[in-house]
Every structure is written in C-alpha cells, then in structure tokens.
Design an enzyme around this catalytic site. Structure first.
Site, PDB file in Angstrom:
ATOM      1  N   HIS A  16      13.163 -13.367 -20.325  1.00  0.00           N
ATOM      2  CA  HIS A  16      14.072 -13.648 -21.437  1.00  0.00           C
ATOM      3  C   HIS A  16      15.528 -13.621 -20.972  1.00  0.00           C
ATOM      4  O   HIS A  16      16.400 -13.071 -21.642  1.00  0.00           O
ATOM      5  CB  HIS A  16      13.843 -12.658 -22.582  1.00  0.00           C
ATOM      6  CG  HIS A  16      12.525 -12.863 -23.257  1.00  0.00           C
ATOM      7  ND1 HIS A  16      11.927 -11.930 -24.065  1.00  0.00           N
ATOM      8  CD2 HIS A  16      11.668 -13.916 -23.231  1.00  0.00           C
ATOM      9  CE1 HIS A  16      10.772 -12.395 -24.512  1.00  0.00           C
ATOM     10  NE2 HIS A  16      10.586 -13.591 -24.010  1.00  0.00           N
ATOM     11  N   TYR A  64       5.915 -16.158 -11.208  1.00  0.00           N
ATOM     12  CA  TYR A  64       7.197 -15.480 -10.984  1.00  0.00           C
ATOM     13  C   TYR A  64       7.037 -14.515  -9.819  1.00  0.00           C
ATOM     14  O   TYR A  64       6.279 -13.547  -9.928  1.00  0.00           O
ATOM     15  CB  TYR A  64       7.626 -14.728 -12.251  1.00  0.00           C
ATOM     16  CG  TYR A  64       7.474 -15.563 -13.506  1.00  0.00           C
ATOM     17  CD1 TYR A  64       8.512 -16.397 -13.941  1.00  0.00           C
ATOM     18  CD2 TYR A  64       6.269 -15.568 -14.222  1.00  0.00           C
ATOM     19  CE1 TYR A  64       8.350 -17.193 -15.067  1.00  0.00           C
ATOM     20  CE2 TYR A  64       6.103 -16.358 -15.345  1.00  0.00           C
ATOM     21  CZ  TYR A  64       7.142 -17.169 -15.769  1.00  0.00           C
ATOM     22  OH  TYR A  64       6.977 -17.961 -16.884  1.00  0.00           O
ATOM     23  N   ASP A 104      14.317 -23.139 -20.582  1.00  0.00           N
ATOM     24  CA  ASP A 104      13.411 -22.949 -21.718  1.00  0.00           C
ATOM     25  C   ASP A 104      14.287 -23.077 -22.951  1.00  0.00           C
ATOM     26  O   ASP A 104      15.034 -22.157 -23.288  1.00  0.00           O
ATOM     27  CB  ASP A 104      12.746 -21.565 -21.627  1.00  0.00           C
ATOM     28  CG  ASP A 104      11.704 -21.343 -22.709  1.00  0.00           C
ATOM     29  OD1 ASP A 104      11.660 -22.126 -23.680  1.00  0.00           O
ATOM     30  OD2 ASP A 104      10.939 -20.367 -22.585  1.00  0.00           O
ATOM     31  N   ASP A 148      32.201  -7.953 -41.305  1.00  0.00           N
ATOM     32  CA  ASP A 148      31.715  -8.670 -42.493  1.00  0.00           C
ATOM     33  C   ASP A 148      31.571 -10.166 -42.245  1.00  0.00           C
ATOM     34  O   ASP A 148      31.564 -10.967 -43.164  1.00  0.00           O
ATOM     35  CB  ASP A 148      32.624  -8.383 -43.701  1.00  0.00           C
ATOM     36  CG  ASP A 148      34.021  -8.934 -43.501  1.00  0.00           C
ATOM     37  OD1 ASP A 148      34.330  -9.354 -42.359  1.00  0.00           O
ATOM     38  OD2 ASP A 148      34.787  -8.958 -44.466  1.00  0.00           O
ATOM     39  N   HIS A 206       1.196 -19.757 -27.758  1.00  0.00           N
ATOM     40  CA  HIS A 206       1.406 -19.175 -29.090  1.00  0.00           C
ATOM     41  C   HIS A 206       1.446 -20.331 -30.075  1.00  0.00           C
ATOM     42  O   HIS A 206       1.709 -21.468 -29.700  1.00  0.00           O
ATOM     43  CB  HIS A 206       2.696 -18.341 -29.126  1.00  0.00           C
ATOM     44  CG  HIS A 206       3.945 -19.069 -28.690  1.00  0.00           C
ATOM     45  ND1 HIS A 206       4.628 -19.932 -29.503  1.00  0.00           N
ATOM     46  CD2 HIS A 206       4.620 -19.086 -27.497  1.00  0.00           C
ATOM     47  CE1 HIS A 206       5.686 -20.420 -28.841  1.00  0.00           C
ATOM     48  NE2 HIS A 206       5.693 -19.932 -27.621  1.00  0.00           N
ATOM     49  N   GLU A 216       2.067 -22.832 -21.714  1.00  0.00           N
ATOM     50  CA  GLU A 216       3.219 -22.470 -20.898  1.00  0.00           C
ATOM     51  C   GLU A 216       2.919 -21.500 -19.760  1.00  0.00           C
ATOM     52  O   GLU A 216       3.479 -20.405 -19.700  1.00  0.00           O
ATOM     53  CB  GLU A 216       4.332 -21.894 -21.778  1.00  0.00           C
ATOM     54  CG  GLU A 216       3.902 -20.804 -22.765  1.00  0.00           C
ATOM     55  CD  GLU A 216       5.093 -20.263 -23.571  1.00  0.00           C
ATOM     56  OE1 GLU A 216       6.071 -19.864 -22.931  1.00  0.00           O
ATOM     57  OE2 GLU A 216       5.026 -20.260 -24.802  1.00  0.00           O
ATOM     58  N   ARG A 220       8.109 -22.036 -14.748  1.00  0.00           N
ATOM     59  CA  ARG A 220       7.279 -22.138 -15.953  1.00  0.00           C
ATOM     60  C   ARG A 220       7.344 -23.592 -16.408  1.00  0.00           C
ATOM     61  O   ARG A 220       8.390 -24.233 -16.285  1.00  0.00           O
ATOM     62  CB  ARG A 220       7.792 -21.203 -17.057  1.00  0.00           C
ATOM     63  CG  ARG A 220       7.040 -21.329 -18.372  1.00  0.00           C
ATOM     64  CD  ARG A 220       7.273 -20.146 -19.334  1.00  0.00           C
ATOM     65  NE  ARG A 220       8.616 -20.030 -19.850  1.00  0.00           N
ATOM     66  CZ  ARG A 220       9.515 -19.153 -19.428  1.00  0.00           C
ATOM     67  NH1 ARG A 220       9.228 -18.307 -18.452  1.00  0.00           N
ATOM     68  NH2 ARG A 220      10.729 -19.125 -19.951  1.00  0.00           N
ATOM     69  N   GLU A 237       6.274 -25.720 -19.887  1.00  0.00           N
ATOM     70  CA  GLU A 237       5.819 -25.484 -21.258  1.00  0.00           C
ATOM     71  C   GLU A 237       5.870 -26.758 -22.090  1.00  0.00           C
ATOM     72  O   GLU A 237       6.910 -27.400 -22.188  1.00  0.00           O
ATOM     73  CB  GLU A 237       6.714 -24.423 -21.916  1.00  0.00           C
ATOM     74  CG  GLU A 237       6.410 -24.202 -23.389  1.00  0.00           C
ATOM     75  CD  GLU A 237       7.200 -23.052 -24.002  1.00  0.00           C
ATOM     76  OE1 GLU A 237       8.328 -22.791 -23.546  1.00  0.00           O
ATOM     77  OE2 GLU A 237       6.670 -22.426 -24.950  1.00  0.00           O
ATOM     78  N   HIS A 270       7.381 -18.382 -32.619  1.00  0.00           N
ATOM     79  CA  HIS A 270       6.096 -17.708 -32.441  1.00  0.00           C
ATOM     80  C   HIS A 270       5.500 -17.684 -33.837  1.00  0.00           C
ATOM     81  O   HIS A 270       5.725 -16.761 -34.615  1.00  0.00           O
ATOM     82  CB  HIS A 270       6.280 -16.297 -31.872  1.00  0.00           C
ATOM     83  CG  HIS A 270       6.762 -16.335 -30.447  1.00  0.00           C
ATOM     84  ND1 HIS A 270       6.993 -15.211 -29.706  1.00  0.00           N
ATOM     85  CD2 HIS A 270       7.032 -17.360 -29.615  1.00  0.00           C
ATOM     86  CE1 HIS A 270       7.404 -15.543 -28.486  1.00  0.00           C
ATOM     87  NE2 HIS A 270       7.438 -16.847 -28.417  1.00  0.00           N
ATOM     88  N   ASP A 324       9.693 -26.123 -28.494  1.00  0.00           N
ATOM     89  CA  ASP A 324       9.770 -25.039 -27.491  1.00  0.00           C
ATOM     90  C   ASP A 324       9.318 -25.623 -26.154  1.00  0.00           C
ATOM     91  O   ASP A 324       8.123 -25.795 -25.934  1.00  0.00           O
ATOM     92  CB  ASP A 324       8.856 -23.893 -27.966  1.00  0.00           C
ATOM     93  CG  ASP A 324       8.864 -22.696 -27.021  1.00  0.00           C
ATOM     94  OD1 ASP A 324       9.618 -22.702 -26.033  1.00  0.00           O
ATOM     95  OD2 ASP A 324       8.091 -21.751 -27.286  1.00  0.00           O
ATOM     96  N   HIS A 348       2.671 -13.028 -18.667  1.00  0.00           N
ATOM     97  CA  HIS A 348       2.664 -13.354 -20.109  1.00  0.00           C
ATOM     98  C   HIS A 348       1.469 -14.226 -20.453  1.00  0.00           C
ATOM     99  O   HIS A 348       0.715 -14.634 -19.574  1.00  0.00           O
ATOM    100  CB  HIS A 348       3.989 -14.011 -20.528  1.00  0.00           C
ATOM    101  CG  HIS A 348       4.318 -15.300 -19.834  1.00  0.00           C
ATOM    102  ND1 HIS A 348       3.741 -16.511 -20.183  1.00  0.00           N
ATOM    103  CD2 HIS A 348       5.159 -15.587 -18.807  1.00  0.00           C
ATOM    104  CE1 HIS A 348       4.239 -17.470 -19.417  1.00  0.00           C
ATOM    105  NE2 HIS A 348       5.090 -16.934 -18.561  1.00  0.00           N
TER     106      HIS A 348
HETATM  107  N1  GLY Z   1      10.977 -19.504 -25.593  1.00  0.00           N
HETATM  108  C1  GLY Z   1      10.061 -18.654 -26.209  1.00  0.00           C
HETATM  109  C2  GLY Z   1       8.699 -18.884 -25.729  1.00  0.00           C
HETATM  110  O1  GLY Z   1       8.480 -19.704 -24.871  1.00  0.00           O
HETATM  111  O2  GLY Z   1       7.780 -18.296 -26.206  1.00  0.00           O
HETATM  112 MN    MN Z   2       9.673 -21.397 -24.465  1.00  0.00          MN
HETATM  113 MN    MN Z   3       6.850 -20.668 -25.971  1.00  0.00          MN
END
Ligand code: GLY
Ligand code: MN
Ligand code: MN
Length: 435
Positions: free
Chosen positions: A238, A383, A255, A34, A349, A379, A407, A409, A356, A266, A345
């Site tokens: 992730h 990889y 990230d 809880d 976004h 981004e 990456r 971004e 997102h 982000d 990917h």
């Molecule tokens: N960290 C989430 C993304 O880059 O979309």
């Molecule tokens: Mn990100």
């Molecule tokens: Mn992102």
C-alpha cells in the site's frame, strides 16, 4: 435511474416480508479542523435511493398501509445551503426520489415508530455512527416495552447488510455500463502513464497525470489512493507516498482505478521505467503474467471463487522453484504456504460500488460459486522484499532479485460463457510494455 432504484427497493422489500428496513446516510467526513472532504454517500444507501446527501434516513416498510418508502432528509435552509450546497429538501424528496412520504430529519423520533409498530423485525446494519445505532436501539426497546398494549412490533433486529450484499454482488446492465466507464477512463490513464514514464521523472508526476485524466473525463476521482511505486517501493503493497525519482533500471508498479458514478475500476500494471526489462525482472514478470492469465481462465460460472487464487498460487510457486527462489515439491510448498514471503495477498476481491465490494466469499466449508454478473479482480504478484530471510529449509535469496515487485491486476466480469476482461485495453504482454 429512478426506476432502477425503485426495482432494487422492491427486490429488498420482497425479501423482508413484514419487516421494516432502515438505512443511514454516510456521515460528513472532516479532513482537518472544520474543512470537509467531498461527500460520498454510503454505498447501500446510494444503491437503494440514488440520494447523495448526508443527514438522511431511508425507511422501507412493505407492510405499511400507505407509505412503503419513506425518506428523512435535511430541510431546505437558504443560509446553510449557501455554505454547504443545495439541498433536495423535503418536498422534492418525494418528487425526485420517489418517496411515498418525506419528513425533515429532525422529526425522525416522532415519525419513525409508526413504521415500526407493525413490523415483525427491524432490518438494520449497526454501523460506525454510534449515536444512530443508539437511536435504533432506543426505538426498538421502547416498542418492546409497549408490545403488550398492541400485540405487534419488532422482536428482533436483523442485519440488513447480508441481504444487500447478495443483491449488490450481481451487477445488472445499468451498473455494468457505469463500471465500463470507470474502466475506460482508468484504461486511458494507464496507457498515458506508460507513454510518459521516463527515468528521472517522479512518481507523483505520473500520479498527477493519471488523476488528471480521472477528473477530466468526469470521474469522481481515484477509487482508492493511487499507488505509483518505482523499484523497491513496489514491495510495499500500500505504498502511497509516490514521492521518489524513478531510475533507469527500475520497474514501475501502478495500481490506480477510477470512481465513476459511484462505481469503481481497479487496475495494476508493472513496466520498466527505462523501457527494457532486466533479465531478473523479465523472468519474474513472465511468471506473474502466466499466473494471471491462467487465473483469469478459471473465472467462469460454477467455478469456486477461490479457483483463480489456487491456480495463481500454483503457477507462482512453480515459477519460484524454476528460478531457484524456492526448492521442494510443488504440492508440499503450496500446502506449507512457502510462497507467502513472495506472494502475501489474495488474488481476488469483488468490485463494484466499493472497491473491495460486499459479497460473501465463503459459505462455511463451501466457497462462493461464480455466477454471471459478478465482477472480481485478478491480481497476482511477486514481491522480493529486500532482506527477506528464507525459511529454514529454503535457499538463500540471491541479492540480484531483491527489491523487484510486480503485480498485474485486471477487472473480470463473469459471463454466461466464461468471462470478459473489462480492463483488457491496458497492455500487459512484454513486447507491449517494453518501449
Ligand atoms: N488497489 C486496491 C486493491 O488492489 O485491492
Ligand atoms: Mn488494485
Ligand atoms: Mn484490487
């Protein structure tokens, strides 16, 4: 801020004509047993009201003679407030949040029909709260049954999320100010991380220092689980365990973004743990950086949403061919998506109240066109996942590349002239990330 929320409600009401729109607050989330998580309001609900309590319903009825904005809220309750925090209560909901009328949430079934019986349709998004979905259906069906007696009432339920998403897609000054603050805090955190990373430290130490800055500067916390990934961990998109010790010759991919005033940043940066890139790391990094810069240059009004992605894919594919990781004719490799084992990917976004964020990407055959006020991420990455098997017509992957993940971004605002990189305060040039 209240005038801001009112304007948004007016804008929404101008779009729904004789309809009634109903919004449900986010449920309280349970962490385990809880014990409750920090409460985070549903983004649409917050966007229209600024009200951040659970157990609430907002109704917009532009056609109603007296009440156009109605809030159902938890009533004041001294005993419950001692446990779970102060409540706004019914009376203050009118004063503080500008509702024309407010009721205790327990009176929803009794009071809601008067705001629906003259509406031509109901605007509602069927969400995860099954019980509340049933409540809406129950009222809808009941009003349909009694329609002949009145000759008025809703004859359709239309999803409200498309209207909201088109509104939320374009950020105004108030929203951009909050996003700039979310960015500013994350920029400070990333710069700090670059300073303190050394071989032998653990990923979670860097995570802790980053998230310390998020809260220290008044942010709500991480916008999403922070990824602090050294070496081959960066090949897990992730990765959030963040529990490994960082080694001299590894890259560190971070990230991490901050939530501030419900808006998000982000940011991803990748840099050498020991201060200097190896030859392989540098070669791949240069490609990602070039892809990222050229993708950003595609962010301008009138360009398609996927123009940055297409540009990034081209630069990455050309780079992979140059390094001998792919072979063949560029256009064909792109068409056959041969880059996908190394870049799996998308490049962008929308970013805003949600990381997102809501907003249409594609209208049938036609991509969404970029417009001033939109914020998107750019981004790209590469990889080289260990043990990747090359496609039949592709070269074997030389082990010297294996386990490198990169990456970069940034958060980019579309402006009238082109774009503004909101996150430009974190370095990404090789000479600036080497130490
Ligand atoms: N960290 C989430 C993304 O880059 O979309
Ligand atoms: Mn990100
Ligand atoms: Mn992102």
């Amino acid at each position: 801020m209240q005038s801001e929320y009112r304007q948004r409600r007016e804008q929404l009401m101008s779009k729904i004509g004789n309809g009634t729109a109903i919004f449900r607050s986010a449920p309280t989330a349970v962490m385990h047993n809880d014990v409750e998580y920090n409460y985070r309001q549903d983004s649409d609900f917050f966007y229209l009201t600024g009200f951040n309590e659970p157990q609430a319903v907002a109704v917009l009825a532009p056609h109603h003679a007296e009440h156009r904005f109605i809030l159902f809220v938890q009533p004041k309750d001294r005993e419950k407030e001692v446990w779970s925090g102060y409540r706004c209560g019914v009376d203050a909901a009118k004063e503080l949040y500008g509702a024309d009328e407010a009721y205790p949430i327990a009176e929803l079934d009794e009071k809601l029909p008067q705001y629906l019986e003259k509406a031509e349709r109901i605007y509602y998004h069927f969400g995860r709260d099954r019980n509340f979905n049933d409540t809406i259906l129950k009222h809808y069906q009941s009003l349909l049954r009694t329609y002949p007696k009145r000759g008025t009432g809703p004859v359709a339920i239309e999803d409200s999320s498309l209207i909201l998403s088109s509104m939320r897609l374009i950020k105004n000054k108030t929203e951009l100010d909050l996003m700039r603050r979310a960015v500013e805090i994350a920029v400070e955190a990333h710069n700090h991380a670059l300073q303190i990373t050394t071989p032998g430290r653990y990923e979670y130490e860097i995570q802790a220092e980053i998230e310390h800055i998020f809260r220290l500067r008044g942010g709500m916390g991480p916008a999403y689980p922070s990824i602090v990934a050294a070496g081959r961990n960066a090949c897990v998109l992730h990765y959030i365990e963040n529990n490994c010790q960082m080694q001299e010759n590894e890259l560190l991919l971070i990230d991490a973004g901050c939530a501030y005033g419900y808006y998000n940043s982000d940011i991803t940066r990748t840099f050498p743990v020991g201060g200097k890139f190896t030859g392989e790391q540098k070669a791949l990094y240069e490609i990602v950086l070039e892809a990222q810069k050229q993708a950003i240059a595609e962010v301008k009004p009138g360009n398609a949403f996927d123009a940055p992605h297409k540009k990034a894919v081209r630069i990455l594919t050309e780079g992979l061919v140059e390094l001998g990781l792919l072979k063949g004719e560029i256009d064909k490799l792109i068409e056959e998506e041969k880059y996908k084992p190394f870049y799996m990917h998308r490049t962008s976004h929308w970013l805003g109240l949600d990381v997102h964020d809501v907003g249409i990407y594609q209208h049938g055959e036609n991509p969404q066109l970029l417009q001033p006020g939109q914020v998107l991420t750019i981004e790209p990455g590469l990889y080289i996942v260990p043990d990747t098997q090359p496609a039949e017509d592709q070269p074997a992957i030389d082990p010297r590349w294996a386990g490198i993940g990169i990456r970069i971004e940034d958060d980019v605002l579309v402006t009238a002239e082109g774009n503004e990189v909101l996150t430009a305060g974190v370095p990404k040039e090789i000479e600036d990330v080497e130490r």
